[in-house]
Design an enzyme around this catalytic site. Structure first.
Site, PDB file in Angstrom:
ATOM      1  N   LYS A 188       0.865  -1.191   0.000  1.00 15.35           N
ATOM      2  CA  LYS A 188       0.000   0.000   0.000  1.00 15.35           C
ATOM      3  C   LYS A 188       0.898   1.236   0.000  1.00 15.35           C
ATOM      4  O   LYS A 188       1.914   1.261   0.713  1.00 15.35           O
ATOM      5  CB  LYS A 188      -0.874  -0.036   1.261  1.00 15.35           C
ATOM      6  CG  LYS A 188      -1.802   1.138   1.447  1.00 15.35           C
ATOM      7  CD  LYS A 188      -2.639   0.943   2.712  1.00 15.35           C
ATOM      8  CE  LYS A 188      -3.631   2.062   2.941  1.00 15.35           C
ATOM      9  NZ  LYS A 188      -4.483   1.804   4.122  1.00 15.35           N
ATOM     10  N   SER A 197      -9.239   1.732   3.118  1.00 14.41           N
ATOM     11  CA  SER A 197      -8.351   2.488   2.254  1.00 14.41           C
ATOM     12  C   SER A 197      -7.278   1.654   1.555  1.00 14.41           C
ATOM     13  O   SER A 197      -6.593   2.145   0.664  1.00 14.41           O
ATOM     14  CB  SER A 197      -7.660   3.570   3.062  1.00 14.41           C
ATOM     15  OG  SER A 197      -6.835   2.996   4.071  1.00 14.41           O
ATOM     16  N   SER A 200      -9.460  -0.453   7.421  1.00 12.84           N
ATOM     17  CA  SER A 200      -8.969  -0.282   6.052  1.00 12.84           C
ATOM     18  C   SER A 200      -8.267  -1.485   5.413  1.00 12.84           C
ATOM     19  O   SER A 200      -7.995  -1.451   4.210  1.00 12.84           O
ATOM     20  CB  SER A 200      -8.020   0.915   5.989  1.00 12.84           C
ATOM     21  OG  SER A 200      -8.736   2.110   6.105  1.00 12.84           O
TER      22      SER A 200
END
Lengths: 464, 68
Positions: free
Chosen positions: A80, A155, A179
């Site tokens: 990420k 996210s 997330s």
């Protein structure tokens, strides 16, 4: 040879170690798949095929001379884009950090590189792990591989999308209010938020210090346990890192659920919020399956979901605003609209409200952990709804808050999202399995027993 | 206790007070909505259940090496 896109980490590790699969051929197959399909999904912010081939060639040379490092040697992974990889920008998907080149690897990056993993690139996130899905950022939002018109959760959006799409068998995500588990739920993969402090946050851009967790997204439960086993461990350079000795996450896989006590927090998704009927039916069916497998399933009660969410969000926005206040003064226009509004919620939280939220955190967490004297794991919903359309701001706003993940950032408990089926529209449904602190092995045991007894993991999204 | 409803002008003054002077009217509308959301969350915190001695979840803690 099997389609390499759908190899699990465990399968790939067996083939690579036995020299039946070349790390270079494996990496090239996934590079080719990403090049053909990522323009439809936007899972990557920065795709790094050259670095991948460099890692793969090194792994191949080492394995050929018998120096196998473990299950991630020669296995592709992604990060990420709030996780540092030395020499590459860590952008947080934001204009503000477009030129922010990492000086050193994050702790998890160090571990994956030391294990011989093949780095494929940086993955899409909601801006600063809070603002998305957004169309007003330098990069487009990731889309759902099961239906690209739909939201893929966030996210850790790219981590969920890339894993589900067969671009990668494993990816790193982060979780402050849900997330990792949100994209895992929306994309039909396994995603864990481990116990707070089990995985180092060093080199990961913070959202909210006391709630941030680094976790893993994979297509199977076994792979998830393998990845967490690799990245877990004490780090004296992370002030939140636990000195608790890590236990083998794979230790209890295959032991089944006979005799285990499962507490279902049903009021989260039937009373505190009313989940979509298909989601409720999916979780209820999963509970019947676990009971059929020999578990003792009963309902349990904890504090209302709204109190957990208020506690999580008061702490989260206060800590996040402390990180962002300088940029909010100097460059407010450089945020996307969603991140700006969600971060601004922390601007005028009173100090006493923040402190009271952390006091409540302790009392609520103590009461929650006490429930485990009568159960082994808890189960509840992850998202209340299947993924909505990504281009429908009202639906995004409505479903964004309809989740039961934030309580376990407050408690710091391990919480794993696993698929429990599909909606009539073909979108994934999911549940969470939650354990006592540092009981990841037991959480994986339950999830693995359920996964093995169902066929969901064998379905793949229509990416072609 | 119900919060008095914030106005645009009030939130603008509050923002200026903490140095957020570059916000456009659109940004200030966002700040107003966000602050109202934060106030609703505050109202949802069950603070009446807290006793005076209930400690925060994280308190200052020295490591052993700090005593040297």
């Amino acid at each position: 040879m099997t389609d390499l896109s759908w190899l699990t980490v465990a399968e790939a590790a067996g083939l690579l170690r036995a020299r039946k699969l070349s790390p270079v051929e494996y990496a090239k197959a996934l590079i080719d798949r990403i090049e053909r399909h990522d323009a439809k999904l936007n899972a990557f912010v920065r795709f790094t095929p050259d670095l991948a081939l460099e890692d793969a060639r090194r792994a191949e040379a080492e394995i050929m001379r018998g120096a196998w490092r473990g299950p991630f040697h020669g296995v592709p992974y992604g990060l990420k884009d709030i996780v540092d990889y030395a020499g590459l920008p860590t952008t947080a998907h934001s204009k503000i950090l477009q030129a922010n080149v990492a000086a050193a690897d994050a702790a998890v990056t160090q571990k994956l590189r030391a294990a011989g993993g093949v780095f494929m690139g940086k993955l899409s996130t909601h801006e600063f792990a809070i603002g998305g899905p957004s169309f007003d950022l330098p990069w487009p939002p990731a889309r759902n591989p099961w239906n690209r018109d739909h939201f893929c959760g966030g996210s850790s959006s790219g981590s969920g999308a890339a894993t589900a799409a067969g671009f990668l068998p494993a990816a790193i995500g982060t979780d402050t209010g849900g997330s990792v588990r949100n994209p895992a739920s929306m994309c039909g993969v396994a995603g864990i938020k481990p116990t707070y402090g089990l995985v180092s946050r060093r080199g990961v851009l913070p959202l909210a210090f006391s709630l941030d967790h680094v976790g893993a997204l994979t297509r199977t439960v076994e792979d998830n346990a393998l990845m967490l086993d690799l990245i877990a461990g004490h780090d004296s350079l992370d002030p939140g890192s636990s000195a608790h000795a890590k236990s083998g996450c794979t230790a209890e896989l295959g032991r089944g659920v006979e005799g285990l006590r499962i507490g279902v927090i049903r009021h989260f998704y039937t009373r505190d919020m009313e989940a979509d009927p298909e989601m409720t039916a999916g979780i209820d069916a999963a509970m019947r399956k676990l009971a059929d497998l020999g578990a003792e399933v009963r309902e349990i009660e904890t504090a209302p979901l709204g109190e957990w969410v208020a506690c999580n969000r008061t702490i989260l926005t206060s800590e996040a605003f402390a990180v962002h206040e300088k940029w909010m003064r100097e460059r407010p226009q450089d945020y996307g609209a969603l991140a700006r509004e969600r971060l601004m919620a922390g601007a005028f939280v009173r100090a006493s409200d923040y402190v009271n939220a952390t006091r409540l955190r302790r009392t609520m967490t103590d009461k929650f952990h006490a429930l485990f004297s009568g159960i082994d794991v808890a189960v509840t919903a992850s998202s209340m709804d299947p993924a909505c359309r990504i281009d429908d701001p009202k639906a995004i706003e409505y479903t964004y808050a309809r989740q039961a993940r934030a309580p376990f950032n407050v408690t710091g408990s391990p919480a794993l999202s696993v698929p429990v089926g599909f909606s009539k529209a073909g979108l994934p449904l999911a549940m969470q399995i939650v354990g006592k602190p540092f009981s990841e092995a037991l959480v994986y045991r339950v999830a693995h027993a359920y996964e093995q007894a169902t066929q969901w993991v064998k379905r793949h999204p229509p990416v072609e | 206790m119900e919060e008095p409803s914030l106005t645009f002008d009030e939130v603008k003054r509050m923002a200026e007070g903490i140095g957020m002077t570059r916000l456009t009217d659109e940004h200030l509308q966002q700040l107003l909505r966000a602050t109202r959301v934060a106030q609703a969350r505050r109202a949802a915190l069950p603070v009446a259940t807290l006793g005076p001695a209930d400690e925060p979840a994280h308190v200052f803690r020295l490591a052993a090496e700090d005593s040297r």
